[in-house]
Design a protein around this motif. Structure first.
Motif, PDB file in Angstrom:
ATOM      1  N   PRO A 134      -9.687  -2.985  -8.981  1.00 19.40           N
ATOM      2  CA  PRO A 134     -10.437  -4.092  -8.357  1.00 19.40           C
ATOM      3  C   PRO A 134      -9.639  -4.853  -7.298  1.00 19.40           C
ATOM      4  O   PRO A 134     -10.132  -5.087  -6.190  1.00 19.40           O
ATOM      5  N   MET A 135      -8.385  -5.215  -7.608  1.00 13.39           N
ATOM      6  CA  MET A 135      -7.576  -5.960  -6.636  1.00 13.39           C
ATOM      7  C   MET A 135      -7.171  -5.069  -5.467  1.00 13.39           C
ATOM      8  O   MET A 135      -7.238  -5.464  -4.307  1.00 13.39           O
ATOM      9  N   LEU A 136      -6.742  -3.849  -5.783  1.00  9.82           N
ATOM     10  CA  LEU A 136      -6.311  -2.928  -4.737  1.00  9.82           C
ATOM     11  C   LEU A 136      -7.436  -2.662  -3.746  1.00  9.82           C
ATOM     12  O   LEU A 136      -7.222  -2.651  -2.537  1.00  9.82           O
ATOM     13  N   SER A 137      -8.641  -2.444  -4.261  1.00 12.93           N
ATOM     14  CA  SER A 137      -9.751  -2.096  -3.375  1.00 12.93           C
ATOM     15  C   SER A 137     -10.082  -3.209  -2.396  1.00 12.93           C
ATOM     16  O   SER A 137     -10.468  -2.949  -1.256  1.00 12.93           O
ATOM     17  N   LYS A 138      -9.922  -4.447  -2.812  1.00 17.03           N
ATOM     18  CA  LYS A 138     -10.216  -5.574  -1.913  1.00 17.03           C
ATOM     19  C   LYS A 138      -9.258  -5.599  -0.729  1.00 17.03           C
ATOM     20  O   LYS A 138      -9.615  -6.033   0.371  1.00 17.03           O
ATOM     21  N   ALA A 140      -7.219  -2.700   0.228  1.00 13.08           N
ATOM     22  CA  ALA A 140      -7.176  -1.398   0.885  1.00 13.08           C
ATOM     23  C   ALA A 140      -8.458  -1.050   1.626  1.00 13.08           C
ATOM     24  O   ALA A 140      -8.441  -0.249   2.568  1.00 13.08           O
ATOM     25  N   LEU A 141      -9.581  -1.641   1.217  1.00  9.92           N
ATOM     26  CA  LEU A 141     -10.863  -1.312   1.843  1.00  9.92           C
ATOM     27  C   LEU A 141     -11.415  -2.463   2.673  1.00  9.92           C
ATOM     28  O   LEU A 141     -12.599  -2.472   3.029  1.00  9.92           O
ATOM     29  N   SER A 142     -10.562  -3.423   2.997  1.00 14.16           N
ATOM     30  CA  SER A 142     -11.023  -4.635   3.700  1.00 14.16           C
ATOM     31  C   SER A 142     -11.535  -4.352   5.103  1.00 14.16           C
ATOM     32  O   SER A 142     -12.306  -5.140   5.653  1.00 14.16           O
ATOM     33  N   LYS A 143     -11.111  -3.242   5.720  1.00 18.72           N
ATOM     34  CA  LYS A 143     -11.529  -2.939   7.088  1.00 18.72           C
ATOM     35  C   LYS A 143     -12.767  -2.041   7.152  1.00 18.72           C
ATOM     36  O   LYS A 143     -13.225  -1.688   8.236  1.00 18.72           O
ATOM     37  N   VAL A 144     -13.284  -1.671   6.012  1.00 22.11           N
ATOM     38  CA  VAL A 144     -14.464  -0.796   5.989  1.00 22.11           C
ATOM     39  C   VAL A 144     -15.709  -1.624   6.285  1.00 22.11           C
ATOM     40  O   VAL A 144     -15.968  -2.625   5.617  1.00 22.11           O
ATOM     41  N   PRO A 145     -16.513  -1.240   7.293  1.00 21.88           N
ATOM     42  CA  PRO A 145     -17.654  -2.055   7.735  1.00 21.88           C
ATOM     43  C   PRO A 145     -18.902  -1.845   6.886  1.00 21.88           C
ATOM     44  O   PRO A 145     -19.950  -1.418   7.381  1.00 21.88           O
ATOM     45  N   ALA A 146     -18.824  -2.153   5.616  1.00 22.69           N
ATOM     46  CA  ALA A 146     -19.974  -1.981   4.727  1.00 22.69           C
ATOM     47  C   ALA A 146     -19.704  -2.728   3.430  1.00 22.69           C
ATOM     48  O   ALA A 146     -18.583  -3.163   3.159  1.00 22.69           O
ATOM     49  N   ARG A 147     -20.760  -2.888   2.671  1.00 23.23           N
ATOM     50  CA  ARG A 147     -20.617  -3.405   1.307  1.00 23.23           C
ATOM     51  C   ARG A 147     -20.456  -2.196   0.394  1.00 23.23           C
ATOM     52  O   ARG A 147     -21.414  -1.484   0.109  1.00 23.23           O
ATOM     53  N   LEU A 148     -19.223  -1.958  -0.037  1.00 22.37           N
ATOM     54  CA  LEU A 148     -18.930  -0.785  -0.845  1.00 22.37           C
ATOM     55  C   LEU A 148     -19.079  -1.106  -2.320  1.00 22.37           C
ATOM     56  O   LEU A 148     -18.559  -2.117  -2.816  1.00 22.37           O
ATOM     57  N   ILE A 149     -19.748  -0.241  -3.011  1.00 24.89           N
ATOM     58  CA  ILE A 149     -19.847  -0.342  -4.468  1.00 24.89           C
ATOM     59  C   ILE A 149     -19.160   0.890  -5.046  1.00 24.89           C
ATOM     60  O   ILE A 149     -19.589   2.026  -4.795  1.00 24.89           O
ATOM     61  N   LEU A 150     -18.072   0.678  -5.757  1.00 26.09           N
ATOM     62  CA  LEU A 150     -17.336   1.778  -6.369  1.00 26.09           C
ATOM     63  C   LEU A 150     -17.867   1.962  -7.783  1.00 26.09           C
ATOM     64  O   LEU A 150     -17.774   1.060  -8.613  1.00 26.09           O
ATOM     65  N   ARG A 151     -18.404   3.142  -8.050  1.00 33.66           N
ATOM     66  CA  ARG A 151     -19.139   3.349  -9.292  1.00 33.66           C
ATOM     67  C   ARG A 151     -18.733   4.677  -9.935  1.00 33.66           C
ATOM     68  O   ARG A 151     -18.452   5.654  -9.233  1.00 33.66           O
ATOM     69  N   THR A 160     -16.765  -4.142  -6.103  1.00 30.62           N
ATOM     70  CA  THR A 160     -17.658  -4.311  -4.961  1.00 30.62           C
ATOM     71  C   THR A 160     -16.861  -4.998  -3.866  1.00 30.62           C
ATOM     72  O   THR A 160     -16.248  -6.040  -4.103  1.00 30.62           O
ATOM     73  N   VAL A 161     -16.857  -4.412  -2.684  1.00 31.27           N
ATOM     74  CA  VAL A 161     -15.979  -4.878  -1.607  1.00 31.27           C
ATOM     75  C   VAL A 161     -16.749  -4.969  -0.299  1.00 31.27           C
ATOM     76  O   VAL A 161     -17.540  -4.069   0.021  1.00 31.27           O
ATOM     77  N   GLY A 162     -16.499  -6.026   0.483  1.00 29.07           N
ATOM     78  CA  GLY A 162     -16.988  -6.107   1.847  1.00 29.07           C
ATOM     79  C   GLY A 162     -18.424  -6.583   1.991  1.00 29.07           C
ATOM     80  O   GLY A 162     -19.106  -6.926   1.025  1.00 29.07           O
ATOM     81  N   VAL A 168     -22.712   3.270  -1.718  1.00 30.63           N
ATOM     82  CA  VAL A 168     -22.193   3.491  -3.066  1.00 30.63           C
ATOM     83  C   VAL A 168     -21.269   4.707  -3.035  1.00 30.63           C
ATOM     84  O   VAL A 168     -21.647   5.775  -2.522  1.00 30.63           O
ATOM     85  N   ILE A 169     -20.061   4.539  -3.557  1.00 31.23           N
ATOM     86  CA  ILE A 169     -19.111   5.644  -3.672  1.00 31.23           C
ATOM     87  C   ILE A 169     -18.942   5.929  -5.157  1.00 31.23           C
ATOM     88  O   ILE A 169     -18.519   5.060  -5.919  1.00 31.23           O
ATOM     89  N   THR A 170     -19.285   7.124  -5.548  1.00 34.16           N
ATOM     90  CA  THR A 170     -19.284   7.487  -6.964  1.00 34.16           C
ATOM     91  C   THR A 170     -18.188   8.497  -7.261  1.00 34.16           C
ATOM     92  O   THR A 170     -18.051   9.517  -6.556  1.00 34.16           O
TER      93      THR A 170
END
Length: 207
Positions: A134-138, A140-151, A160-162, A168-170
């Motif tokens: 959860p902390m890493l993804s916030k 490492a994925l901060s520059k991704v232009p979308a609302r990412l849901i890691l599932r 959930t990031v951004g 959704v990335i599964t």
């Protein structure tokens, strides 16, 4: 044996099997370069800050290159196997902060080979890797232009990031972790608007 020690043993076995000239997922680095990075990180406190602090990265690179060039391969691997020396802050923190590092770099060597398959991890290892996601993804994925849901495949949302269009990335927790670290040799699936998914796939990731 702690999860960190098991992951260290697995990485050491991978290094010894692959050899110093094996390719890795770290651009421009052979297995020897990656091993030198790990030795520097745990044993050269003067040079380690440059790993994360760009203004010092030049000195870090020089020290790492010297370690790689002057240390015989068996000795490099033996230093990794021995773990952090007593003077290193990683000695006490090994169970807390080294699991992810050792897992990711083991996969960097394993997955650079054609025909790689994911390792079957025990529940304790998966749980240890999941704690950092959860902390890493916030970060490492901060520059991704979308609302990412890691599932996960069973429907658990791990992070959930951004902001922006939802993608959704599964994947299994360890696969999502590797994806966040910027690795492309992963088993994940993307769901969402086609254009948004394309932007996510091309966006910069990692620390």
């Amino acid at each position: 044996m702690t999860v960190a020690k098991r992951e260290r043993a697995a990485l050491v076995e991978t290094f010894r099997t692959a050899g110093p000239d094996a390719a890795t997922l770290c651009a421009g680095w052979s297995a020897r370069d990656l091993a030198a990075h790990l030795v520097l990180r745990e044993r050269r406190l003067d040079a380690a800050p440059g790993i994360m602090f760009p203004p010092l990265s030049g000195y870090t690179a020089k020290v790492q290159d010297k370690i790689a060039e002057t240390t015989p391969w068996p000795e490099l691997v033996d230093k990794i196997a021995a773990g952090p020396p007593i003077y290193s802050p990683f000695k006490l923190l090994d169970p807390l902060i080294n699991v992810t590092e050792l897992f990711v770099h083991n996969e960097d060597v394993r997955r650079a080979e054609l025909g790689w398959e994911p390792r079957q991890l025990d529940s304790a290892t998966v749980a240890a890797l999941l704690r950092s996601l959860p902390m890493l993804s916030k970060i490492a994925l901060s520059k991704v232009p979308a609302r990412l849901i890691l599932r996960t495949p069973d429907g658990r949302t791990l992070a959930t990031v951004g902001t922006g269009p939802e993608v959704v990335i599964t994947g299994e927790p360890q696969e999502l972790l590797l994806y966040a670290f910027g690795r492309d040799a992963v088993r994940v699936e993307f769901t969402g608007d086609e254009a948004a998914v394309a932007q996510v796939k091309s966006a910069k990731r990692g620390l």
